[in-house]
Design an enzyme around this catalytic site. Structure first.
Site, PDB file in Angstrom:
ATOM      1  N   GLU A 263       3.412  -7.255 117.050  1.00  0.00           N
ATOM      2  CA  GLU A 263       4.640  -7.212 115.949  1.00  0.00           C
ATOM      3  C   GLU A 263       4.251  -5.533 114.742  1.00  0.00           C
ATOM      4  O   GLU A 263       3.685  -5.920 114.407  1.00  0.00           O
ATOM      5  CB  GLU A 263       4.227  -8.616 115.142  1.00  0.00           C
ATOM      6  CG  GLU A 263       5.767  -8.059 113.408  1.00  0.00           C
ATOM      7  CD  GLU A 263       5.856  -7.251 112.734  1.00  0.00           C
ATOM      8  OE1 GLU A 263       6.050  -6.394 112.207  1.00  0.00           O
ATOM      9  OE2 GLU A 263       5.628  -8.190 111.375  1.00  0.00           O
ATOM     10  N   CYS A 297       6.590  -3.234 107.180  1.00  0.00           N
ATOM     11  CA  CYS A 297       6.315  -2.936 108.378  1.00  0.00           C
ATOM     12  C   CYS A 297       8.003  -2.788 108.028  1.00  0.00           C
ATOM     13  O   CYS A 297       8.955  -2.611 108.765  1.00  0.00           O
ATOM     14  CB  CYS A 297       6.242  -3.412 109.032  1.00  0.00           C
ATOM     15  SG  CYS A 297       6.374  -5.235 108.788  1.00  0.00           S
TER      16      CYS A 297
HETATM   17  C1  UN1 Z   1       4.688  -6.540 107.237  1.00  0.00           C
HETATM   18  O1  UN1 Z   1       5.309  -5.490 107.071  1.00  0.00           O
HETATM   19  O2  UN1 Z   1       4.521  -7.080 108.422  1.00  0.00           O
HETATM   20  O3  UN1 Z   1      10.048  -9.294 105.496  1.00  0.00           O
HETATM   21  C2  UN1 Z   1       5.682  -8.301 106.998  1.00  0.00           C
HETATM   22  C3  UN1 Z   1       9.368  -8.359 104.668  1.00  0.00           C
HETATM   23  C4  UN1 Z   1       8.181  -9.241 104.506  1.00  0.00           C
HETATM   24  C5  UN1 Z   1       7.326  -9.340 105.646  1.00  0.00           C
HETATM   25  C6  UN1 Z   1       6.311  -7.903 106.204  1.00  0.00           C
HETATM   26  N1  UN1 Z   1       8.571 -10.336 104.103  1.00  0.00           N
HETATM   27  O4  UN1 Z   1       9.783  -7.291 104.061  1.00  0.00           O
END
Ligand code: UN1
Length: 509
Positions: A263, A297
């Site tokens: 990821e 992310c």
């Molecule tokens: C991340 O930034 O690694 O969708 C995860 C989202 C959160 C998860 C982010 N539920 O922004």
């Protein structure tokens, strides 16, 4: 509730850890210093686990696997149910520790813990639904089915920005699927990891007869991670972080035929169409691009606005960028907290310089120094009007920068949208059915997450989470992501008195 105004953050963090039952004896004196982005002060210096210690942790996990895999899945679910209960009880404390260690606002810190609770609920239900298919067989008197078995030790490598939720997505699923976990948290956020371990230990104590070492934390940097990545007993490595990190982890795990869930980076975009509800789009873009100081992310990093609505929307966005509150998330109600460290700040400034050099007009982006200690890095989020999708727009910079571009043709904006390396999240703002369906179609967004009339971030745990291309292709969390944590056996059973061969092959002896 700890009031960080009344004590230094080191003490505040320790108070939380003590209350959660974590061992706070060895938080100082080690070589791995960690800092709170809120003030920049050092809050711990932990000892790093050597490669040999990681191997010993994997030994213990492998032993745990041999018994845990035979515990019925619904019983394994009971442990995760207890973990969910413990997390509910610890929500305020753990959320606060997330704020101290990752710099999130209280609402976002609590939201992250809520995400953990949600995945526990999901996994408990899943523990009675690890279904395999029954498949039609061509042979009379035969039955064919598939069975899902526990996979083995799961290694989790997580990033600073979601220091606890990502562990829980992996661990809740791994545990119900019959697997122990060895977790290497980010060097930047070891304390929240110790807190999670303490919370899980409480659930394990209440559960009663779980094997030792079902979930372990290993502290350290690159070498610690490598020991996890290279050990053939770690059947699955679930790694969250940069694309650069994934480029190293993926091939190493593949070289030993291990499985990985990657990821990695995102360069997530929104498209605002002529028919969009602009008030709604404004709010969604503001949260998607500025929330968590641009350090998700899933943060929105690119925005394509149709010529016909550009002059209505973008000046309002620029105004929102100018007025958004930036400040200490523990002592103020600021919506935007700090960047994680000085490196993040330098990367942001470099990207803004490159954007200017490529013809961009930068709004915001300056450091906010009033009332912030020198060692902390607060910035005004930046909105950059770009003439074209070039230079830094093509890269993920882990900071609050939104590159805004005009478009006029729907077909070519979809192409532009997809013309970056990453493929995590995406969204379109439109009330035109044709546009939204085209965006969601096979020739629309190429991302793992494609949304309509909501932003790119803030996904719920019920869906599979992850993305394509340089995002790594992994899926975590909901839907059938659990299958990556199990191995599938296809079983054919002959209950007849004959032995017909498949494909009509004759082999009479
Ligand atoms: C991340 O930034 O690694 O969708 C995860 C989202 C959160 C998860 C982010 N539920 O922004």
């Amino acid at each position: 509730m700890i009031d960080a105004r009344d004590m230094d953050l080191k003490t505040a963090a320790r108070t939380v850890l003590d209350r959660l039952g974590a061992d706070t004896a060895a938080l100082d004196g080690g070589s791995m210093a960690s800092f709170s982005p809120v003030t920049g002060e050092q809050i711990a210096a932990l000892a790093e686990h050597s490669a040999a210690e990681v191997t010993a942790a994997i030994d213990r996990a492998a032993a745990a696997f041999r018994s845990w895999r035979n515990v019925p899945a619904p019983r394994r679910g009971e442990l995760v149910r207890l973990l969910g209960e413990e997390l509910r009880a610890a929500k305020d404390d753990l959320g606060r520790l997330v704020s101290i260690e990752a710099g999130k606002s209280p609402s976002e810190g609590a939201g992250e813990v809520q995400e953990m609770i949600d995945i526990c609920d999901f996994a408990v239900g899943l523990s009675r639904q690890l279904y395999g298919l029954t498949i039609a067989t061509e042979r009379p008197g035969h039955r064919m089915m598939e069975t899902w078995h526990p996979l083995g030790v799961v290694g989790v490598i997580s990033a600073f920005n979601f220091p606890v939720a990502v562990w829980s997505w992996n661990t809740a699923l791994a545990l119900v699927c019959g697997n122990p976990v060895v977790w290497k948290p980010s060097e930047k956020t070891p304390l929240t990891a110790l807190a999670c371990q303490a919370i899980l230990d409480r659930a394990i104590a209440r559960f009663g007869d779980a094997p030792a070492a079902l979930s372990q934390v290993v502290i350290g940097g690159r070498e610690t991670g490598e020991a996890l990545v290279d050990d053939p007993r770690v059947a699955l490595v679930s790694a969250t972080g940069s694309t650069r990190m994934g480029r190293q982890v993926g091939p190493r795990v593949a070289a030993r035929f291990g499985r990985s869930i990657l990821e990695l980076g995102g360069n997530n975009a929104g498209i605002v169409c002529p028919s969009a509800d602009l008030d709604m789009a404004l709010r969604a873009i503001a949260f998607g691009a500025m929330g968590t100081a641009g350090q998700r992310c899933t943060t929105m990093r690119r925005l394509f606005v149709h010529d016909g609505v550009y002059d209505q929307l973008v000046p309002r966005l620029i105004k929102a960028y100018g007025s958004v509150s930036v400040g200490n998330p523990l002592t103020s109600r600021a919506l935007v907290g700090p960047l994680v460290d000085g490196q993040a700040f330098a990367a942001m400034q470099a990207a803004l310089e490159a954007a200017k050099a490529a013809g961009g007009t930068v709004h915001g982006g300056a450091r906010v120094t009033d009332a912030a200690p020198e060692a902390a890095f607060y910035v005004k989020p930046a909105l950059v009007e770009m003439p074209a999708q070039t230079g830094p727009v093509l890269e993920e910079t882990f900071a609050p920068i939104l590159y805004v571009m005009r478009y006029s043709d729907f077909g070519s904006v979809i192409e532009q949208h997809n013309a970056v390396g990453a493929g995590l999240s995406s969204s379109i703002f439109t009330t035109d059915l044709r546009e939204s369906e085209a965006f969601l179609s096979a020739s629309g967004s190429d991302c793992g997450i494609a949304n309509v009339n909501i932003g790119t971030s803030g996904a719920e745990i019920g869906g599979a989470f992850g993305g394509e291309k340089e995002t790594g292709g992994g899926r975590e969390s909901g839907s059938d992501a659990w299958k990556a944590y199990m191995r599938r056996a296809t079983n054919t059973i002959n209950y007849s008195r004959d032995l017909p061969l498949a494909q009509g092959v004759v082999f009479d002896i």
